[in-house]
Design a protein around this motif. Structure first.
Motif, PDB file in Angstrom:
ATOM      1  N   UNK A   1       3.702   3.475 -50.736  1.00 44.55           N
ATOM      2  CA  UNK A   1       2.739   3.128 -50.060  1.00 44.55           C
ATOM      3  C   UNK A   1       1.624   3.618 -51.025  1.00 44.55           C
ATOM      4  N   UNK A   2       0.679   2.630 -51.629  1.00 46.62           N
ATOM      5  CA  UNK A   2      -0.229   2.455 -52.503  1.00 46.62           C
ATOM      6  C   UNK A   2      -1.222   3.924 -51.958  1.00 46.62           C
ATOM      7  N   UNK A   3      -1.958   4.375 -52.272  1.00 45.18           N
ATOM      8  CA  UNK A   3      -2.676   5.717 -51.801  1.00 45.18           C
ATOM      9  C   UNK A   3      -4.523   5.267 -52.517  1.00 45.18           C
ATOM     10  N   UNK A   4      -4.826   3.880 -51.041  1.00 44.08           N
ATOM     11  CA  UNK A   4      -6.273   2.738 -52.150  1.00 44.08           C
ATOM     12  C   UNK A   4      -7.555   3.328 -51.381  1.00 44.08           C
ATOM     13  N   UNK A   5      -8.669   3.469 -51.911  1.00 46.08           N
ATOM     14  CA  UNK A   5      -9.594   4.694 -51.376  1.00 46.08           C
ATOM     15  C   UNK A   5     -10.863   3.925 -51.889  1.00 46.08           C
ATOM     16  N   UNK A   6     -11.898   4.260 -51.347  1.00 49.43           N
ATOM     17  CA  UNK A   6     -13.477   3.539 -52.003  1.00 49.43           C
ATOM     18  C   UNK A   6     -13.827   4.521 -52.722  1.00 49.43           C
ATOM     19  N   UNK A   7     -14.504   3.569 -53.905  1.00 46.62           N
ATOM     20  CA  UNK A   7     -15.453   5.293 -54.518  1.00 46.62           C
ATOM     21  C   UNK A   7     -16.150   6.085 -54.158  1.00 46.62           C
ATOM     22  N   UNK A   8     -16.503   5.733 -53.110  1.00 52.82           N
ATOM     23  CA  UNK A   8     -17.371   6.572 -51.943  1.00 52.82           C
ATOM     24  C   UNK A   8     -16.932   7.858 -51.858  1.00 52.82           C
ATOM     25  N   UNK A   9     -15.185   7.572 -51.503  1.00 56.37           N
ATOM     26  CA  UNK A   9     -14.715   9.000 -51.322  1.00 56.37           C
ATOM     27  C   UNK A   9     -14.141  10.026 -52.529  1.00 56.37           C
ATOM     28  N   UNK A  10     -14.225   9.527 -54.264  1.00 54.57           N
ATOM     29  CA  UNK A  10     -14.514  10.326 -55.283  1.00 54.57           C
ATOM     30  C   UNK A  10     -15.740  11.855 -54.767  1.00 54.57           C
ATOM     31  N   UNK A  23      -0.568  16.790 -54.999  1.00 56.11           N
ATOM     32  CA  UNK A  23       1.269  17.554 -53.882  1.00 56.11           C
ATOM     33  C   UNK A  23       1.664  16.706 -53.722  1.00 56.11           C
ATOM     34  N   UNK A  24       1.067  15.382 -53.390  1.00 58.95           N
ATOM     35  CA  UNK A  24       1.681  14.494 -53.687  1.00 58.95           C
ATOM     36  C   UNK A  24       2.271  13.768 -54.590  1.00 58.95           C
ATOM     37  N   UNK A  25       1.843  13.835 -55.659  1.00 58.58           N
ATOM     38  CA  UNK A  25       2.236  13.477 -56.699  1.00 58.58           C
ATOM     39  C   UNK A  25       1.986  12.044 -57.016  1.00 58.58           C
ATOM     40  N   UNK A  26       1.142  11.784 -56.726  1.00 59.71           N
ATOM     41  CA  UNK A  26       0.712   9.862 -56.409  1.00 59.71           C
ATOM     42  C   UNK A  26      -0.156   9.415 -56.573  1.00 59.71           C
ATOM     43  N   UNK A  27      -1.062   8.360 -57.853  1.00 57.26           N
ATOM     44  CA  UNK A  27      -2.431   8.283 -58.065  1.00 57.26           C
ATOM     45  C   UNK A  27      -3.136   7.689 -56.868  1.00 57.26           C
ATOM     46  N   UNK A  28      -4.900   8.058 -56.532  1.00 56.13           N
ATOM     47  CA  UNK A  28      -5.282   7.093 -55.451  1.00 56.13           C
ATOM     48  C   UNK A  28      -5.959   5.622 -56.543  1.00 56.13           C
TER      49      UNK A  28
END
Length: 95
Positions: A1-10, A23-28
């Motif tokens: 399942x894609x990890x989708x975050x608001x840009x403010x989380x960066x 660690x999870x080797x997944x893009x955000x």
């Protein structure tokens, strides 16, 4: 399942995003005003994508060349010639 975050989380959760991509080797996937804006991934993931892209490009070029050139080579002959070249190279190196 894609990890989708608001840009403010960066900015606010950089360490967690870094952990996910490494660690999870997944893009955000980062969103801005509810729309997709950026993807954050590890350097390893990025290089893997680039490598795959180069290989696919080379394969497409080889296919195009094969379609335009009727010349065909026998696998056994090519293998034998390559083995001889390798053996000669190793022999010269050890001499």
């Amino acid at each position: 399942m894609p990890n989708i975050r608001p840009i403010s989380d960066l900015r606010n959760n950089f360490t967690e995003i870094s952990r996910i991509v490494h660690e999870e080797k997944e893009p955000v996937f980062l969103t801005k005003n509810g729309y997709g804006d950026m993807v954050v991934m590890s350097l390893e993931q990025y290089e893997g994508i680039q490598s795959t892209k180069r290989i696919e490009t080379a394969l497409h070029e080889a296919e195009a060349q094969a379609e335009s050139d009727p010349t065909r080579y026998d696998f056994a002959d090519v293998s034998q010639k390559l083995r001889k070249k390798l053996t000669d190279k190793v022999s010269r190196k050890n001499a």
